[in-house]
Scaffold this active site. Sequence first.
Site, PDB file in Angstrom:
ATOM      1  N   SER A 105     -13.969  30.999  12.532  1.00  0.00           N
ATOM      2  CA  SER A 105     -12.943  30.905  13.590  1.00  0.00           C
ATOM      3  C   SER A 105     -13.385  29.845  14.581  1.00  0.00           C
ATOM      4  CB  SER A 105     -12.845  32.265  14.305  1.00  0.00           C
ATOM      5  OG  SER A 105     -12.165  32.149  15.543  1.00  0.00           O
ATOM      6  N   TYR A 159     -16.681  39.512  19.076  1.00  0.00           N
ATOM      7  CA  TYR A 159     -16.018  38.705  18.036  1.00  0.00           C
ATOM      8  C   TYR A 159     -16.650  37.313  17.973  1.00  0.00           C
ATOM      9  CZ  TYR A 159     -12.237  36.554  15.297  1.00  0.00           C
ATOM     10  OH  TYR A 159     -11.516  35.899  14.321  1.00  0.00           O
TER      11      TYR A 159
HETATM   12  P1  NDP Z   1      -5.518  40.115   8.315  1.00  0.00           P
HETATM   13  O1  NDP Z   1      -5.639  41.311   9.183  1.00  0.00           O
HETATM   14  O2  NDP Z   1      -4.251  39.891   7.569  1.00  0.00           O
HETATM   15  O3  NDP Z   1      -6.701  40.056   7.262  1.00  0.00           O
HETATM   16  C1  NDP Z   1      -7.910  40.709   7.392  1.00  0.00           C
HETATM   17  C2  NDP Z   1      -8.292  41.223   6.013  1.00  0.00           C
HETATM   18  O4  NDP Z   1      -9.621  41.753   6.053  1.00  0.00           O
HETATM   19  C3  NDP Z   1      -7.366  42.325   5.536  1.00  0.00           C
HETATM   20  O5  NDP Z   1      -6.881  42.008   4.247  1.00  0.00           O
HETATM   21  C4  NDP Z   1      -8.241  43.561   5.519  1.00  0.00           C
HETATM   22  O6  NDP Z   1      -7.908  44.429   4.433  1.00  0.00           O
HETATM   23  C5  NDP Z   1      -9.640  42.964   5.347  1.00  0.00           C
HETATM   24  N1  NDP Z   1     -10.677  43.841   5.893  1.00  0.00           N
HETATM   25  C6  NDP Z   1     -10.839  44.242   7.173  1.00  0.00           C
HETATM   26  N2  NDP Z   1     -11.870  45.095   7.265  1.00  0.00           N
HETATM   27  C7  NDP Z   1     -12.387  45.222   6.011  1.00  0.00           C
HETATM   28  C8  NDP Z   1     -13.450  45.969   5.443  1.00  0.00           C
HETATM   29  N3  NDP Z   1     -14.218  46.781   6.174  1.00  0.00           N
HETATM   30  N4  NDP Z   1     -13.686  45.842   4.117  1.00  0.00           N
HETATM   31  C9  NDP Z   1     -12.908  45.045   3.360  1.00  0.00           C
HETATM   32  N5  NDP Z   1     -11.896  44.327   3.820  1.00  0.00           N
HETATM   33  C10 NDP Z   1     -11.628  44.417   5.135  1.00  0.00           C
HETATM   34  O7  NDP Z   1      -5.807  38.871   9.286  1.00  0.00           O
HETATM   35  P2  NDP Z   1      -6.165  37.335   8.998  1.00  0.00           P
HETATM   36  O8  NDP Z   1      -5.685  36.908   7.681  1.00  0.00           O
HETATM   37  O9  NDP Z   1      -5.731  36.614  10.197  1.00  0.00           O
HETATM   38  O10 NDP Z   1      -7.768  37.360   9.024  1.00  0.00           O
HETATM   39  C11 NDP Z   1      -8.577  36.848   7.988  1.00  0.00           C
HETATM   40  C12 NDP Z   1      -9.830  36.218   8.592  1.00  0.00           C
HETATM   41  O11 NDP Z   1      -9.442  35.092   9.377  1.00  0.00           O
HETATM   42  C13 NDP Z   1     -10.631  37.141   9.531  1.00  0.00           C
HETATM   43  O12 NDP Z   1     -12.011  36.985   9.259  1.00  0.00           O
HETATM   44  C14 NDP Z   1     -10.301  36.590  10.914  1.00  0.00           C
HETATM   45  O13 NDP Z   1     -11.325  36.835  11.841  1.00  0.00           O
HETATM   46  C15 NDP Z   1     -10.145  35.123  10.592  1.00  0.00           C
HETATM   47  N6  NDP Z   1      -9.384  34.363  11.575  1.00  0.00           N
HETATM   48  C16 NDP Z   1      -8.095  34.712  11.892  1.00  0.00           C
HETATM   49  C17 NDP Z   1      -7.394  33.980  12.833  1.00  0.00           C
HETATM   50  C18 NDP Z   1      -5.996  34.325  13.230  1.00  0.00           C
HETATM   51  O14 NDP Z   1      -5.533  33.829  14.270  1.00  0.00           O
HETATM   52  N7  NDP Z   1      -5.251  35.090  12.460  1.00  0.00           N
HETATM   53  C19 NDP Z   1      -8.001  32.823  13.505  1.00  0.00           C
HETATM   54  C20 NDP Z   1      -9.350  32.535  13.072  1.00  0.00           C
HETATM   55  C21 NDP Z   1     -10.003  33.287  12.151  1.00  0.00           C
HETATM   56  P3  NDP Z   1      -8.007  46.050   4.547  1.00  0.00           P
HETATM   57  O15 NDP Z   1      -7.517  46.406   5.919  1.00  0.00           O
HETATM   58  O16 NDP Z   1      -7.119  46.534   3.457  1.00  0.00           O
HETATM   59  O17 NDP Z   1      -9.432  46.381   4.317  1.00  0.00           O
END
Ligand code: NDP
Length: 249
Positions: free
Chosen positions: A134, A147
């Site tokens: 990020s 974070y």
């Molecule tokens: P989402 O919430 O759509 O994606 C997050 C994913 O992580 C989900 O599919 C979730 O699946 C999975 N996840 C969370 N906790 C766990 C766990 N304990 N074990 C396995 N899987 C897990 O959001 P984004 O697509 O936005 O996020 C994806 C990445 O991008 C993250 O690392 C986020 O920090 C990063 N990011 C996002 C930004 C944004 O503005 N959206 C900006 C910069 C970085 P499930 O809940 O089914 O486990």
Amino acid sequence: MPDHVLITGGGSGIGLAIARALAAQGHPVTITGRRAEVLEAAAAETPGLFPQVMDVTEPESVEAGVAAARAARGPILIHVANAGIAEGRSLRKTTPEFWRSIMATNLDGAYLSIRACLPDMQAEGRGRVIAVASIAGLRGLKGAPAYSASKHGMIGLIRSLSEDHLGSAITFNALCPGYVDTDIVTRNVESISARAGIDADAAMEIMVSANRHGRLIHADEVAAAALWLASDAASSVNGQAIEIAGGQV
Ligand code: NDP
């Protein structure tokens, strides 16, 4: 046969966009997460995606999930460590439990999944590790010390591993997006408006204006960068933290 890809958090948002882009190029893509129904729905929509339930905070779950994916579709030569949770809390409100949950998912999760996938790449002598970090991995995000620390940690992990494997044809890079239009931003709008006592439009504006080009980023824009990093064309790109934020971070 195109290389087997494993993407943590591949059932939604950025992870799913990357999964679809790589599957469109013919790669078999294992998508992992905690919610089976989300993974199954994504796999039902897009040929080439294969669901695997796996919690990145649990070492045994990661080992078992990676082993099952490997047994089904062969060695994992492209790994995207993308699973993450995002929530801003001041240090005063950062309880040890909250700190641990952010670290366990974002930082421990990346460490565990990379550690589980790397032996396949070492055996093959080539591979790609891409971490979705990020802008908060490059500069401190106001009001989000846990974070920001977790994302700085991911970038440190990637940079160190790139040094350890120089000359091996395995590359390690991090993507550093600004605010991307996914569920994380939707949840952020709710929590910012509740905490700051402002309406949803004002909360959204805070995030939109934080991106230097003044708009939310589309998950496909992040996927395009991942596709390039996964390609042969990027074989000399290693140990980098690539900003996708509409301007300089
Ligand atoms: P989402 O919430 O759509 O994606 C997050 C994913 O992580 C989900 O599919 C979730 O699946 C999975 N996840 C969370 N906790 C766990 C766990 N304990 N074990 C396995 N899987 C897990 O959001 P984004 O697509 O936005 O996020 C994806 C990445 O991008 C993250 O690392 C986020 O920090 C990063 N990011 C996002 C930004 C944004 O503005 N959206 C900006 C910069 C970085 P499930 O809940 O089914 O486990």
